[in-house]
Motif scaffolding. Sequence first.
Motif, short mmCIF file in Angstrom:
data_model
loop_
_atom_site.label_atom_id
_atom_site.label_comp_id
_atom_site.label_asym_id
_atom_site.label_seq_id
_atom_site.Cartn_x
_atom_site.Cartn_y
_atom_site.Cartn_z
N ARG A 133 0.82 -1.17 0.06
CA ARG A 133 0.02 -0.03 -0.68
C ARG A 133 0.98 0.83 -0.12
N PHE A 134 2.15 0.95 0.26
CA PHE A 134 3.33 2.53 0.74
C PHE A 134 3.00 2.68 -0.65
N ALA A 138 3.57 6.19 -2.51
CA ALA A 138 4.03 6.88 -3.01
C ALA A 138 4.24 6.89 -4.24
N PHE A 139 4.51 6.07 -5.68
CA PHE A 139 4.80 5.41 -6.31
C PHE A 139 3.98 6.50 -7.87
N LYS A 144 2.58 11.59 -10.76
CA LYS A 144 2.03 12.76 -10.98
C LYS A 144 2.37 13.74 -10.77
N ARG A 145 4.11 14.07 -9.80
CA ARG A 145 4.83 15.47 -9.64
C ARG A 145 5.68 14.98 -10.66
N LEU A 146 6.00 14.41 -11.60
CA LEU A 146 7.12 13.82 -12.78
C LEU A 146 7.02 14.27 -13.48
N ALA A 147 5.44 13.52 -14.24
CA ALA A 147 5.01 13.52 -15.38
C ALA A 147 4.95 15.25 -16.55
N ASP A 154 -4.07 6.42 -7.95
CA ASP A 154 -4.52 5.53 -7.26
C ASP A 154 -5.82 4.55 -8.26
N THR A 155 -4.85 5.03 -10.32
CA THR A 155 -5.93 4.01 -10.40
C THR A 155 -5.06 3.07 -11.33
#
Length: 329
Positions: A133-134, A138-139, A144-147, A154-155
């Motif tokens: 879950r962690f 995190a991923f 989302k921040r890098l793309a 969470d999809t």
Amino acid sequence: MIPKYSFIVPIYNEEENINEMYRRISQVMNQMDDVVELCLVNDGSRDRSLQMMRELHQEDSRVVYLSLARNFGHQIAVTAGLNFVRGQIVVILDADLQDPPELITEMVEQWRQGYHIVYAQRIKRRREGWFKRFMAYAFYRILKRLADVDIPTDTGDFCLLDRQVVDLLNAMPERNRYIRGLRSWVGFNQTAVKFERDPRFAGDVKYTFHKSFALAINGIVSFSKVPLRLSTYLGLLAAVVSMFMCLLVLYWRIFIPNSPLTGVAIILIAIFFLGAVQLVSIGILGEYIGRIYEEVKQRPLYTLSEVTGFEQQYQADPQPLDMSSSSSN
């Protein structure tokens, strides 16, 4: 008859789940207001999955299937299904029943309200370990921040796609495919349907940590140039640290000549630090160069050993076979 709805289910060694998966999906198919096809994609399974798919096709003509000549991976299996299905509305879901088929009716309602893409967003993961879950949490937020595009957190691949979106995805020639990123990249009206993710119905987890990690790296590299910039930043940091250390050693030599810090230890630390920066930078470059190498080879995304249920499509439009496979029956 050309179906209005197409459900795509990639399958890899899921003999313990197929019957229950078909039972639950068929209940949803019976509720649809038009013709439905269930496209099962065998991704090189080594158990009885393919035989069970043949039996389902014989019992229910709505079931069609593809069998890849070997295991090409989940994303390629989904791509194969997208190449072949004929519906105006296409739904992608997994065979382990962590993606509840009953959610499809709610997705269809969102499509009727004008959305071209409806993705399922997890608000809770039932009976999953804290570490998994962690890592997932995190991923998705790092991605989302890098793309370069807005990829929802969470999809997974569980989603509904309009035919217009499917045609665009099929037209994309890239080999390293990250479906949830590509569907964000195309744009159009998108919305989420939230759900609590169930544990696997039966069997072992097919997405091991190694496969999940590889998919995460693929997602970041495919949709972000930040790792390349990171190499530059690490190089600049190494240069600054090296200059600082040179001044520090010079100071020790002049003012503290007996300092033990001017010996072999600090030199080794500097060498290891610079070596680590170089190796990390080379590794990042290697990830991008490897993807360039895969793209320029221009091999087909997959090969097919068996295709059943699409005969009318072949006669009307043979293009999907030419695009996606170099050998098929």
